[in-house]
Design a protein around this motif. Sequence first.
Motif, PDB file in Angstrom:
ATOM      1  N   GLU A   1      10.681  68.267  -2.848  1.00  0.00           N
ATOM      2  CA  GLU A   1      10.914  67.081  -2.014  1.00  0.00           C
ATOM      3  C   GLU A   1       9.629  66.283  -1.838  1.00  0.00           C
ATOM      4  O   GLU A   1       9.638  65.048  -1.888  1.00  0.00           O
ATOM      5  CB  GLU A   1      11.477  67.499  -0.641  1.00  0.00           C
ATOM      6  N   GLN A   2       8.524  66.974  -1.608  1.00  0.00           N
ATOM      7  CA  GLN A   2       7.233  66.295  -1.471  1.00  0.00           C
ATOM      8  C   GLN A   2       6.852  65.609  -2.779  1.00  0.00           C
ATOM      9  O   GLN A   2       6.307  64.506  -2.772  1.00  0.00           O
ATOM     10  CB  GLN A   2       6.145  67.289  -1.046  1.00  0.00           C
ATOM     11  N   ARG A   3       7.134  66.248  -3.902  1.00  0.00           N
ATOM     12  CA  ARG A   3       6.848  65.642  -5.201  1.00  0.00           C
ATOM     13  C   ARG A   3       7.622  64.349  -5.391  1.00  0.00           C
ATOM     14  O   ARG A   3       7.106  63.397  -5.987  1.00  0.00           O
ATOM     15  CB  ARG A   3       7.176  66.617  -6.335  1.00  0.00           C
ATOM     16  N   GLU A   4       8.847  64.307  -4.890  1.00  0.00           N
ATOM     17  CA  GLU A   4       9.640  63.081  -4.992  1.00  0.00           C
ATOM     18  C   GLU A   4       8.989  61.948  -4.207  1.00  0.00           C
ATOM     19  O   GLU A   4       8.960  60.799  -4.656  1.00  0.00           O
ATOM     20  CB  GLU A   4      11.082  63.314  -4.521  1.00  0.00           C
ATOM     21  N   VAL A   5       8.464  62.242  -3.027  1.00  0.00           N
ATOM     22  CA  VAL A   5       7.774  61.231  -2.218  1.00  0.00           C
ATOM     23  C   VAL A   5       6.505  60.761  -2.933  1.00  0.00           C
ATOM     24  O   VAL A   5       6.234  59.555  -3.030  1.00  0.00           O
ATOM     25  CB  VAL A   5       7.445  61.766  -0.802  1.00  0.00           C
ATOM     26  N   ILE A   6       5.742  61.698  -3.444  1.00  0.00           N
ATOM     27  CA  ILE A   6       4.516  61.352  -4.174  1.00  0.00           C
ATOM     28  C   ILE A   6       4.861  60.498  -5.386  1.00  0.00           C
ATOM     29  O   ILE A   6       4.214  59.480  -5.649  1.00  0.00           O
ATOM     30  CB  ILE A   6       3.747  62.629  -4.593  1.00  0.00           C
ATOM     31  N   HIS A   7       5.902  60.888  -6.112  1.00  0.00           N
ATOM     32  CA  HIS A   7       6.327  60.139  -7.296  1.00  0.00           C
ATOM     33  C   HIS A   7       6.757  58.729  -6.921  1.00  0.00           C
ATOM     34  O   HIS A   7       6.375  57.750  -7.579  1.00  0.00           O
ATOM     35  CB  HIS A   7       7.461  60.880  -8.022  1.00  0.00           C
ATOM     36  N   ALA A   8       7.540  58.603  -5.864  1.00  0.00           N
ATOM     37  CA  ALA A   8       8.001  57.279  -5.424  1.00  0.00           C
ATOM     38  C   ALA A   8       6.814  56.394  -5.031  1.00  0.00           C
ATOM     39  O   ALA A   8       6.743  55.220  -5.402  1.00  0.00           O
ATOM     40  CB  ALA A   8       8.979  57.420  -4.257  1.00  0.00           C
ATOM     41  N   TYR A   9       5.873  56.960  -4.283  1.00  0.00           N
ATOM     42  CA  TYR A   9       4.696  56.212  -3.848  1.00  0.00           C
ATOM     43  C   TYR A   9       3.884  55.729  -5.048  1.00  0.00           C
ATOM     44  O   TYR A   9       3.568  54.546  -5.166  1.00  0.00           O
ATOM     45  CB  TYR A   9       3.824  57.080  -2.923  1.00  0.00           C
ATOM     46  N   LEU A  10       3.555  56.655  -5.954  1.00  0.00           N
ATOM     47  CA  LEU A  10       2.740  56.281  -7.114  1.00  0.00           C
ATOM     48  C   LEU A  10       3.472  55.300  -8.028  1.00  0.00           C
ATOM     49  O   LEU A  10       2.848  54.382  -8.575  1.00  0.00           O
ATOM     50  CB  LEU A  10       2.297  57.524  -7.883  1.00  0.00           C
TER      51      LEU A  10
END
Length: 164
Positions: free
Chosen positions: A137-146
Amino acid sequence: MSDATQARPVYPVSQEDMERFSALGRDGSAVTVMFHSRIAEKLGLSATDHKCLDLALRGGGPLTAGRIAELSGLSTGAVTGVIDRLERAGFVRRVRDPHDRRKVLVEVTPVNEERFAPLFKGVSEMVERVLSHYSPEQREVIHAYLSEVNESMREEVTRVGELD
């Protein structure tokens, strides 16, 4: 911006957050430029030539010089020089468009994986190591941000290029 980013809620951003993320972005930008400058040096290219080669590699097939200019934010004149240098170094070749013989496409020559793999091995391992500390889930947030930052930076490249 995409429709997906416009539909999301908007939250206030503090001055402290702006300073932290600006500093982090600048640091990330600097270390990325230095890394790719070093890679380019190892390949006998300039950093700009190396990144245009990367864009061409990821382009999904032969590209026009105009498309490379769009993707890079460089002028078509600057891209012509980049293509000339990449062609002389054996990384790309100009070919006729099979659908419109008047068009010239830039095709990446077969990439020698043995030449490139050692240069990026450490970064690949580092990304995997860092990502392993974050939940899916955190990776999805990081991916969306980047992803949003990268898309917005492409727009900024174009905007700055159009300034007098």
